[in-house]
Design a protein around this motif. Sequence first.
Motif: not given
Length: 433
Positions: A37-42, A80-84, A104-113, A117-125
């Motif tokens: 859900l993106g908690f702690g992503l920022t 270049a940072p790589i987020v997987l 640089q980071a390995i994260v759990a994939a976002p739910y398609d909500l 998804v908006r939070h993931f895109i805005r944080t990862i850029r």
Amino acid sequence: MLLFYNLLRLLLAPFILLLLAAACLHPRYRARVPARLGFGLTRRLGWLQGPVFWVHALSVGELSSCAPLLRGLRSRWPEAPIVLSVTTKSGEAVARTHVAELCQAIVAAPYDLYPVVRHFIRTIRPAVFIQVETDFWPGWLQQLAQAGVPALLVNGRITARSFARYQRFSWFFAPMFRCFSALCMQTDADADNMASLGLAPARIHTLGNLKFDAAETRALTAAPGQRQAWSRGLRRRYGFAEHGPLLLLGSTHPGEEELLLLVCARLRATIPDLQILLAPRQPGRAEAISALAAQSGLIFRRRSQPREAGQGPFLLLDTLGELAGCYPLADVAFIGGSLVPLGGHNPVEAAAAGIPVCFGPHMADFAEIAAALEAVGGALRLEIRSLEDALRRLLTDERERERRGGAALNWLLAQRGVVQRHLQLIEPWLSGP
């Protein structure tokens, strides 16, 4: 139609959130649901400075495909940072073991909500989003397109079952695939199938299979004597004798394991020093397979219990992420999912080991690769009735093993350069489509 999908997603959002909240009560999902859900992503990723590559892999199989590409990205753009992102828990565990140094980071994939998804895109850029093979989520892809992030599908392939579904519901899938800026397919047949959905030919590229450039392949370009020494070292690590023929049964399924174990018992009667490594597609079935093998007089030790199992001629590989690295210790490989009508599995990693590759009649999901290996003499397509005799001949005839294994490896080496072709395609997107 993506509009219909988005409306449905909006209507079901309250129920989905309730289900996710309930899932958090279970210890197995307590940490993973908040992460998706993106908690702690920022806190974890807010420091990233562009251009950022966001690479997404579903699970273990997709990670083995994208590992060469991750190495290529890191080599070409070291700063270049790589987020997987990885969807499954098992896949994330394998990623942290095998490719963590590349990211640089390995994260759990976002739910398609939408807000997630908006939070993931805005944080990862991300400057570029790279999807590996599968795990398509329409809302996720649409939001990337709306944010102006080029999305690239790499190592794309379409199985016969998937293609039938895509055609039947082309009104839904075609708009989803149009969200990709480029679709990089493994074979010409995959590219033709994608084009038949009405997608623009300019977006579709046939670049080959990323596994052609796997690290294991590069290691095996050494001289034969060096390969043999490496193989003996691997055998010791996995508790096998250094000498004696070793048969690897990779990615096996129910329905064919009974047949393979029966054949192995018969082979063992005439080849007393035969060693066997069996790697089921689902490692969680280890208990059932062990019991099945015991009925044929084969007592398997298990990789997940190394101290208890010790050494011995029969090993059950009931762990994740190790199969690709085990092919070099074998003399002959059989590819599972092919004696039963499941479409087979990828024979590339076996060919990379420079050993003969065998499979059953059902290789529809890898038809072009299987046919090419057959054509050069590196692989044998076997019916059930011919399986035992063919394996016995290969296991006892060193000259034929060397001939067929060499043909498989030489064919594979001729296909290399896939990562470089992907990097050339990716580069223009870093400065905008």
